[in-house]
Design a protein around this motif. Structure first.
Motif, PDB file in Angstrom:
ATOM      1  N   THR A   1      -9.097   3.066   3.209  1.00  0.00           N
ATOM      2  CA  THR A   1      -8.481   1.734   3.225  1.00  0.00           C
ATOM      3  C   THR A   1      -9.505   0.602   3.184  1.00  0.00           C
ATOM      4  O   THR A   1      -9.222  -0.486   2.685  1.00  0.00           O
TER       5      THR A   1
ATOM      6  N   GLN B   1      -3.411   2.348   5.940  1.00  0.00           N
ATOM      7  CA  GLN B   1      -3.336   1.701   4.624  1.00  0.00           C
ATOM      8  C   GLN B   1      -2.953   0.218   4.747  1.00  0.00           C
ATOM      9  O   GLN B   1      -3.684  -0.647   4.270  1.00  0.00           O
TER      10      GLN B   1
ATOM     11  N   ARG C   1       0.827  -1.213   0.000  1.00  0.00           N
ATOM     12  CA  ARG C   1       0.000   0.000   0.000  1.00  0.00           C
ATOM     13  C   ARG C   1       0.860   1.261   0.000  1.00  0.00           C
ATOM     14  O   ARG C   1       0.407   2.322  -0.433  1.00  0.00           O
TER      15      ARG C   1
END
Length: 488
Positions: free
Chosen positions: A154, A120, A81
């Protein structure tokens, strides 16, 4: 590694749980929090080994050092991420603004705030675990402005996950609010609350511990978790960037390996500061962690006087709203680490029932071995923003609070890292006012600052003003549970 409870065990919960269980079900005995049984060694040997590593390699090494029960494939998938940040090779730039002062810029992710650093990868891990277990989860978040957008980003469109996000109506910037209310994924619900952040956070904690609410969720085949920093899944990722910042100073030849530095952390809920504390305790050469607050200076009183006192205090709305907090959840984890579960439970129950507690002189001395603190007014912050804008460096009002701590609290002229927790674009009206521009809206302020200083506005920010509003719900605190159940 196992995780244990800050207030001791009530005999109903397991005495210790693995990492996966602690993040999926963060509610601990007596309303406490989960903490690791121990910390890995991150002193000179660890630092030497990863001195030349990129951020993802360092992060993977730290997660493995904690011996968490997450397989390597999932860890790598989660850390990917960071490839979505401005510079995948360096998601956290460390930039010098004085001869001995460096800014760790934590805001280069998709929502332009430091919460992306933890949320994330955390979102990938939690949602994958839920899917593997064939379990469905409601993720609840209360936000003072940055946790909400990062949580929604997220978890949007993830299987087996629904998210409800509470924010204080009128207590965030325009940009922060738009980042939440324009999210259109079907598994997300954003709810404005008539009150301040402490009200929203208190509502979240009550729901986490409410058997009535849990029974309603069971009827819907849903389990309950949280994305706030009460969840250690957030904290573990917040340890990493403190180590990274130190190694960056070594790589930039500012210090040699083993030299001590100061860390200055703008603090609201104390998760960022807790990450620094754990890094220091694990061996990172940090002389002291300096806590910067705004006019809601309850942490300053706690660290300087040993008093945590809510009596007679009202939350003050400031230009640094992410720090407009009087009940800082992660203080509890420091209390546990310093004084153990019995004393922690005693102190936290006193705070809940009486609105205050006092540390003993010996306890205060122990706290001050690691921390010092001060606070800044809005006016002081604006002067700092203006001063550095003239030099070509733009900072947001939270970052600006750090400069007073840098100037006044250091006892030795050691290299210092301050943490920039949000990009200036999220608080553009304050920045505009600081440099002499009057603007009534964030959009006006963004455009004016961009023109005057020749700085670009990221596309993810500029596009917000053209997106349709999806979430319009605003409720009283007492209506939150019913609103959530209607969504579910």
């Amino acid at each position: 590694m196992q995780f244990i409870e800050t207030r001791g065990n009530d005999g109903k919960n397991p005495a210790a749980v693995p990492f996966s269980e602690a993040i999926l079900n963060p509610r601990a005995s007596y309303g406490g929090l989960y903490v690791p049984e121990s910390l890995p060694d991150m002193s000179i040997g660890f630092l030497s080994e990863y001195l030349q590593s990129d951020y993802k390699t360092l992060a993977f090494a730290l997660l493995k050092a904690f011996e968490i029960d997450i397989d390597d494939e999932l860890l790598h998938k989660a850390l990917e991420r960071y490839d979505r940040f401005d510079d995948p090779n360096n998601p956290v730039p460390v930039v010098g603004i004085e001869e001995d002062l460096y800014v760790s810029e934590l805001y280069h992710g998709p929502t332009r705030a430091f919460k992306d650093m933890a949320l994330q990868p955390f979102g990938v891990i939690l949602s994958t675990l839920a899917k593997r277990r064939n379990e469905r989860y409601l993720i609840m978040a209360a936000t003072s402005g940055d946790t909400g957008p990062a949580t929604l980003e997220t978890f949007k469109n993830r299987e087996n996950i629904k998210v409800t996000c509470l924010y204080p109506e009128g207590g965030t910037s325009d940009v922060q609010r738009l980042q939440m209310v324009t999210e259109d994924a079907p598994n997300l619900k954003v709810i404005g609350v008539k009150g301040n952040f402490d009200d929203t956070q208190h509502a979240l904690k009550e729901l986490l511990s409410s058997e009535t609410f849990r029974e309603e969720l069971r009827k819907r085949d849903l389990k309950l978790s949280a994305a706030n920093s009460v969840n250690f899944g957030r904290i573990i990722f917040q340890i990493i960037y403190h180590i990274h910042s130190y190694l960056e100073l070594v790589r930039q030849n500012v210090i040699t390996l083993g030299e001590e530095i100061y860390l200055v952390v703008p603090s609201g809920n104390f998760g960022n500061a807790l990450g620094a504390y754990y890094a220091k305790k694990a061996g990172l050469p940090v002389r002291k962690i300096l806590i910067a607050s705004n006019a809601n200076n309850i942490l300053t009183d706690w660290i300087r006087k040993g008093e945590y006192d809510l009596r007679g205090r009202c939350l003050i709305q400031t230009e640094s709203p992410a720090m407009d907090i009087l009940i800082s959840s992660n203080v509890e984890r420091v209390l546990y680490d310093k004084f153990g579960p019995e004393r922690t439970r005693e102190l936290m129950e006193a705070l809940s029932k009486e609105g205050h507690y006092s540390l003993t002189p010996e306890e205060l001395k122990s706290l001050q071995e690691d921390f010092d603190a001060t606070f800044s007014s809005d006016e002081e912050g604006e002067k700092i923003i203006a001063r550095y804008a003239e030099r070509g460096y733009l900072m947001d009002p939270h970052t600006a609070t750090c400069l007073k701590a840098y100037r006044e609290l250091r006892r030795e002229p050691l290299a210092t890292v301050i943490y920039s927790t949000a990009e200036w674009t999220k608080f553009s009206r304050t920045v505009a006012r600081a440099i002499g521009i009057a603007a009534e809206t964030d959009k006006e302020a963004l455009d004016a600052v961009s023109r005057k200083l020749g700085v670009l506005i990221p596309k993810v920010i500029s596009e917000l003003f053209n997106k349709p509003i999806v979430h319009t719900t605003v409720v009283e605190k007492e209506e939150i549970m019913q609103e959530m159940l209607s969504f579910l």
